[in-house]
Design a protein around this motif. Structure first.
Motif, PDB file in Angstrom:
ATOM      1  N   TYR A 136      -7.677  -3.997   5.916  1.00 39.96           N
ATOM      2  CA  TYR A 136      -9.016  -4.563   5.989  1.00 39.96           C
ATOM      3  C   TYR A 136      -9.222  -5.468   4.784  1.00 39.96           C
ATOM      4  CZ  TYR A 136     -10.528  -0.981   9.394  1.00 39.96           C
ATOM      5  OH  TYR A 136     -10.682  -0.184  10.500  1.00 39.96           O
TER       6      TYR A 136
ATOM      7  N   TYR B 168     -10.758   7.768   4.266  1.00 36.25           N
ATOM      8  CA  TYR B 168     -10.127   7.637   2.960  1.00 36.25           C
ATOM      9  C   TYR B 168      -9.776   6.181   2.686  1.00 36.25           C
ATOM     10  CZ  TYR B 168      -9.710  12.688   3.039  1.00 36.25           C
ATOM     11  OH  TYR B 168      -9.980  14.024   3.086  1.00 36.25           O
ATOM     12  N   TRP B 169     -10.183   5.742   1.507  1.00 33.31           N
ATOM     13  CA  TRP B 169      -9.931   4.367   1.099  1.00 33.31           C
ATOM     14  C   TRP B 169      -9.360   4.345  -0.306  1.00 33.31           C
ATOM     15  CZ3 TRP B 169     -10.708   0.506   4.603  1.00 33.31           C
ATOM     16  CH2 TRP B 169     -11.494   0.811   5.724  1.00 33.31           C
TER      17      TRP B 169
ATOM     18  N   CYS C 294       0.860  -1.177   0.000  1.00 32.12           N
ATOM     19  CA  CYS C 294       0.000   0.000   0.000  1.00 32.12           C
ATOM     20  C   CYS C 294       0.898   1.229   0.000  1.00 32.12           C
ATOM     21  CB  CYS C 294      -0.906   0.004   1.220  1.00 32.12           C
ATOM     22  SG  CYS C 294      -1.786   1.553   1.499  1.00 32.12           S
TER      23      CYS C 294
ATOM     24  N   TYR D 243      -6.944   8.934   9.216  1.00 33.48           N
ATOM     25  CA  TYR D 243      -7.798   9.395   8.114  1.00 33.48           C
ATOM     26  C   TYR D 243      -8.675   8.241   7.648  1.00 33.48           C
ATOM     27  CZ  TYR D 243      -4.595  13.307   8.154  1.00 33.48           C
ATOM     28  OH  TYR D 243      -3.851  14.387   8.526  1.00 33.48           O
ATOM     29  N   GLY D 244      -9.473   7.755   8.557  1.00 30.38           N
ATOM     30  CA  GLY D 244     -10.249   6.558   8.289  1.00 30.38           C
ATOM     31  C   GLY D 244     -11.275   6.677   7.195  1.00 30.38           C
TER      32      GLY D 244
ATOM     33  N   TYR E 299      -7.848  -3.810   1.540  1.00 29.89           N
ATOM     34  CA  TYR E 299      -7.687  -2.365   1.570  1.00 29.89           C
ATOM     35  C   TYR E 299      -6.743  -1.972   2.706  1.00 29.89           C
ATOM     36  CZ  TYR E 299     -12.197  -2.456  -0.908  1.00 29.89           C
ATOM     37  OH  TYR E 299     -13.229  -2.695  -1.784  1.00 29.89           O
ATOM     38  N   CYS E 300      -5.969  -0.930   2.484  1.00 30.60           N
ATOM     39  CA  CYS E 300      -5.245  -0.321   3.590  1.00 30.60           C
ATOM     40  C   CYS E 300      -5.967   0.964   3.991  1.00 30.60           C
ATOM     41  CB  CYS E 300      -3.790  -0.046   3.235  1.00 30.60           C
ATOM     42  SG  CYS E 300      -3.553   1.194   1.954  1.00 30.60           S
ATOM     43  N   ASN E 301      -5.668   1.409   5.195  1.00 31.46           N
ATOM     44  CA  ASN E 301      -6.390   2.554   5.756  1.00 31.46           C
ATOM     45  C   ASN E 301      -5.531   3.182   6.829  1.00 31.46           C
ATOM     46  OD1 ASN E 301      -8.579   3.397   8.088  1.00 31.46           O
ATOM     47  ND2 ASN E 301      -9.319   3.834   6.036  1.00 31.46           N
ATOM     48  N   SER E 302      -5.585   4.492   6.910  1.00 26.33           N
ATOM     49  CA  SER E 302      -4.844   5.207   7.945  1.00 26.33           C
ATOM     50  C   SER E 302      -5.687   5.328   9.205  1.00 26.33           C
ATOM     51  CB  SER E 302      -4.475   6.596   7.427  1.00 26.33           C
ATOM     52  OG  SER E 302      -4.078   7.423   8.499  1.00 26.33           O
TER      53      SER E 302
ATOM     54  N   ARG F 295     -16.930  -5.347   5.749  1.00 24.35           N
ATOM     55  CA  ARG F 295     -15.480  -5.149   5.769  1.00 24.35           C
ATOM     56  C   ARG F 295     -14.930  -5.579   7.121  1.00 24.35           C
ATOM     57  NH1 ARG F 295     -13.454   0.208   2.859  1.00 24.35           N
ATOM     58  NH2 ARG F 295     -14.690  -0.864   1.255  1.00 24.35           N
TER      59      ARG F 295
END
Length: 114
Positions: A36, A103-104, A21, A100-101, A94-97, A44
């Motif tokens: 995720y 944003y995908w 990612c 900043y949840g 998927y990765c996710n911060s 998810r």
């Protein structure tokens, strides 16, 4: 904030894949990251988390001992090494911060099938 996942594909049961990612648009090294996955018809699911410096990781019970999350803060990359893959691991990943949840990325498809 931009997240771009890659590395998915078709693999036989028992095989391995390494997802990547690439993150941009925020202070990547300051925040934890998460992987995720979402299988067809399912919600998810959180798979793995890693702290900002990479020292603390956590995994869903379903992947513990088979998946390893890591990161390279110099390159703004987070990885998910997946070993001993099973058909039930089939999903879009998927990765996710953590900061900043909302944003995908587009995700990367992983299909485990013989």
């Amino acid at each position: 904030v931009q997240l771009v996942e890659s590395g998915g594909g078709l693999v036989q049961p028992g095989g391995s894949l390494r997802l990547s990612c690439a993150a941009s648009g925020f202070a990547f090294s300051a925040y934890g990251m998460r992987w995720y996955r979402q299988a067809p018809g399912k919600e998810r699911e959180l798979v793995a988390t890693i702290s900002s410096a990479g020292r603390v990781t956590n995994y869903a019970d379903s992947v513990k001992g088979r998946f390893t999350v890591s990161r390279d803060n110099a390159k703004n990359l987070v990885y998910l090494q997946m070993n001993s893959l099973k058909p039930e691991d089939t999903a879009v990943y998927y990765c996710n911060s953590a900061a900043y949840g909302a944003y995908w990325g587009q995700g990367t498809q992983v299909t485990v099938s013989s």
